[in-house]
Design an enzyme around this catalytic site. Structure first.
Site, PDB file in Angstrom:
ATOM      1  N   SER A 576      21.234 -70.412 -69.377  1.00  0.00           N
ATOM      2  CA  SER A 576      21.272 -69.104 -68.726  1.00  0.00           C
ATOM      3  C   SER A 576      20.900 -68.027 -69.740  1.00  0.00           C
ATOM      4  O   SER A 576      21.131 -68.178 -70.952  1.00  0.00           O
ATOM      5  CB  SER A 576      22.670 -68.829 -68.178  1.00  0.00           C
ATOM      6  OG  SER A 576      22.790 -67.488 -67.745  1.00  0.00           O
ATOM      7  N   TYR A 589      32.080 -68.075 -69.111  1.00  0.00           N
ATOM      8  CA  TYR A 589      30.755 -68.540 -68.675  1.00  0.00           C
ATOM      9  C   TYR A 589      29.728 -68.363 -69.795  1.00  0.00           C
ATOM     10  O   TYR A 589      28.983 -69.290 -70.126  1.00  0.00           O
ATOM     11  CB  TYR A 589      30.334 -67.774 -67.425  1.00  0.00           C
ATOM     12  CG  TYR A 589      28.952 -68.106 -66.917  1.00  0.00           C
ATOM     13  CD1 TYR A 589      28.711 -69.292 -66.230  1.00  0.00           C
ATOM     14  CD2 TYR A 589      27.883 -67.232 -67.117  1.00  0.00           C
ATOM     15  CE1 TYR A 589      27.438 -69.598 -65.761  1.00  0.00           C
ATOM     16  CE2 TYR A 589      26.604 -67.535 -66.650  1.00  0.00           C
ATOM     17  CZ  TYR A 589      26.399 -68.721 -65.968  1.00  0.00           C
ATOM     18  OH  TYR A 589      25.137 -69.013 -65.507  1.00  0.00           O
TER      19      TYR A 589
END
Length: 699
Positions: A576, A589
């Site tokens: 990501s 995250y």
């Protein structure tokens, strides 16, 4: 099917109601599909059917007789109307005047296009004369195991007479072509009451004046052969069992260990796909006394031989003392010996104009007490090759039980394998796609990015194993992709990437389905959002379990397989933008994604010496089709950025440098690039697919 345990009669499936409103050509199609629906009648792609039909000539307007016959390369079970060649019978008869003898037989194939009726583009097969010169309206040529068992017996002529009397004739072996067509015509002229004949080492021809009569004759003759074997073939199959059958789970475990190692050894020039079969027919054969001598004889029917090569390789494995490490240690020498034997066969049999020697590796691998593995250039061919060898096993069971089994003579086998017409057909085949022969496993495969990635890889010829924890979504994705590319190209495994045993089992299941692994796309994920003071330990651990530990577990399994195959490998992490650029309210995250990226760097270092490449794709804000954007994450990110959920995608788009939305297909394109040879000299790299974000620049 050739013993009492397996024997059963074929059903007569003809439906007068269905056939009544059909044209003659449509009844041919109906008959063909009925015959091809049962592998006891003919194997995939094997056999052919025909009808001589009166048609209006598009040129002269008069009525002419036209031969409708299965075209080159078709399958009677799945054929459609456009799968038939159509040829003027008058012109086919005229070819007899051009025939210059057996040494010029192949040139007759070049005349077949000149006989085409109504500009039909379907190429006529080499078997066209076999149908044209039988003076009956409807002709079936099938490859039933029960009939080939008679045809492959040492005394096949006597057995044919004993079982069928004058009803069914017999002709000696002759390679399919114009000469055999003339033989068939001569036989029919001399035996006007015969309803068919058996071709030695080949198969069955039957005929009739109507489509129904031809179909019912074919069924009747095969059933008569099955019944005869059931009462006559009473001896233990293949000399009886002399080795034990391992339990099912042990058989699978042995195959799982062997398949990637064999695949690595035989895939130097072309990647192979594998298929495992431990059906009862196979187990009867690989535990039998006569396994080695029968396997060495090879197959009899040309269709069997073309799919399975001159003979199989019998793996040195003792199920009574299952030492798999010993077997693995001996594989390299066994495969080298097979190659040398194949090269010697080529040298013994080659003609002055023979094509160059093809792949010398075995197609069929027999493991005593375990089963059969087949390898080919794609999964469908590997599976079908296995089906053909099961046909051959059934033939050997029958022939050796009532007589002496006789394989195709070596020179005849070579002349078929290296037939110039067959070589021309191979040369006309389209160039393989970029990922043909490659096997990919995609975690999170039922989600937006995962499914888009599988779709992109399959579009380039790869076989894909979808791995996901969501069983319902997984089944849906498999059905969708299987419908688009073919069921042989996709499999599904339920996988929880955080559970070590589940990961190991899923990879083992994938090995059994395709025989190895070339590409791992590690994509399974989740997303969470919370200020640090509200981030619970459970939430932190959940992110680390899925996004760090999960990526470690699947990578470890992939590396183990890659190293066993010794053929390199390719890992692509879907990380990501947040792994490079900090984001507010998502510390768990972002940290886990950063761990993914650094793990990829470490693996790139470890894998390089074994030609294992590891790269990363960093998406950002892929909302469409994504599971992680369907829950709390979307609501939480909207709150962080002080917008509503409907406006979130627009907010991300406007935030990007390029002012563009990012879609699953965009991520899939980057993954495909990294998984393909287009990036063959790249490892340890990151591709950002985020429409531009300066914070996540890698340099």
């Amino acid at each position: 099917m050739l013993d009492k345990q397996q024997g059963s009669r074929l059903a007569n499936l003809w439906d007068d109601g269905k056939a009544a409103g059909m044209s003659e050509a449509e009844r041919l199609l109906y008959r063909s599909n009925l015959l091809g629906s049962d592998k006891r009648i003919t194997n995939y792609g094997g056999g052919n059917t025909s009808a001589k039909v009166l048609e209006k000539d598009p040129l002269g307007g008069g009525t002419v007789e036209v031969l409708w016959v299965k075209g080159s390369g078709g399958d009677v079970g799945t054929i459609k109307m456009d799968g038939f060649s159509t040829l003027y019978m008058e012109k086919l008869e005229a070819l007899k005047g051009l025939y210059r003898g057996l040494e010029h037989e192949d040139e007759m194939v070049g005349y077949l296009p000149h006989c085409t009726f109504n500009l039909n583009p379907r190429a006529a097969s080499i078997d066209t004369p076999l149908h044209a010169y039988v003076p009956r309206k409807h002709v079936d040529h099938m490859h039933p195991d029960a009939i080939i068992a008679i045809a492959a017996s040492k005394n096949s002529r006597e057995l044919t007479q004993q079982i069928f009397g004058d009803d069914i004739g017999w002709l000696p072996w002759k390679r399919p072509g114009f000469e055999l067509g003339l033989w068939l015509g001569k036989f029919c002229a001399e035996n006007p009451n015969a309803r068919g004949l058996i071709l030695e080492s080949h198969g069955l021809f039957t005929w009739g004046d109507t489509a129904k009569e031809a179909y019912e004759t074919t069924i009747e003759i095969i059933n008569k052969a099955i019944a005869w074997f059931e009462t006559t073939n009473t001896a233990p199959a293949f000399g009886g069992a002399v080795k034990p059958v391992l339990p099912a789970e042990q058989r699978r475990a042995v195959a799982q260990k062997l398949m990637p190692v064999i695949r690595g050894m035989i895939s130097a020039d072309e990647r192979k796909l594998g298929h495992f079969d431990d059906s009862q027919a196979v187990l009867d054969f690989v535990t039998s006394k006569n396994l080695a001598p029968l396997a060495a004889l090879g197959t009899s029917c040309p269709d069997h031989f073309l799919r399975t090569k001159i003979c199989p390789l019998v793996i040195d494995f003792d199920p009574a003392n299952p030492d798999i490490d010993k077997t693995l240690a001996g594989l390299e020498a066994a495969i080298a010996e097979y190659r040398a034997g194949y090269a010697a066969y080529y040298e013994r049999c080659k003609r002055d104009n023979s094509p160059a020697m093809r792949d010398p590796n075995a197609v069929v691998y027999l493991i005593p007490g375990v089963g059969m593995i087949t390898f080919a250039k794609d999964k469908a061919t590997a599976r079908i090759s296995g089906e053909f060898y099961v046909n051959a096993i059934n033939v050997m069971r029958g022939a050796s039980g009532v007589s002496t089994y006789v394989g195709l003579p070596e020179q005849e086998a070579f002349d078929i394998e290296y037939w110039l017409l067959e070589e021309a057909k191979l040369q006309r085949m389209p160039k393989p796609k970029m990922l043909a022969g490659k096997i990919a496993l995609v975690t999170g495969g039922a989600g937006g990015i995962g499914k888009a990635t599988a779709n992109r890889l399959m579009a380039e010829g790869a076989c894909v194993v979808l791995a996901d924890i969501d069983e319902e979504a997984l089944a849906s994705a498999q059905a969708e992709l299987g419908g688009r590319y073919g069921k042989d190209f996709v499999r599904a495994v339920n996988m929880n990437v955080t559970v070590e045993a589940a990961v190991e089992k899923s990879f083992a299941d994938a090995l059994l389905e395709f025989g190895g692994l070339d590409i791992l796309v590690s994509n399974a994920g989740l997303a969470s959002s919370a200020p640090i003071e509200d981030t619970t330990l459970a939430l932190w651990n959940k992110n680390m379990d899925i996004l760090a530990t999960g990526y470690f577990l699947v990578s470890r399994e992939a590396f183990r397989i890659f190293r066993n195959q010794k053929a390199g490998g390719n890992v692509v992490f879907v990380a990501s933008k947040n792994g490079l650029a900090a984001s507010p309210g998502a510390s768990a995250y972002c940290t886990a994604k950063a761990a993914e990226i650094h793990l990829a760097r470490c693996l790139a270092l470890e894998g390089a010496s074994a030609q294992i490449r590891v790269n990363v794709v960093n998406p950002d804000a892929v909302l469409r089709g994504s599971k992680i954007w369907s829950g709390e994450w979307k609501e939480q990110r909207a709150a962080i950025y002080k917008t509503d959920m409907d406006g979130l995608e627009a907010m991300y788009r406007e935030r990007s440098m390029l002012k563009l939305s990012v879609f699953p297909e965009d991520i899939a394109e980057a993954i495909y690039f990294l998984a393909s040879d287009m990036s063959a000299k790249s490892t340890g790299n990151i591709i950002n697919v985020d429409a531009g974000n300066a914070q996540s620049f890698t340099r």
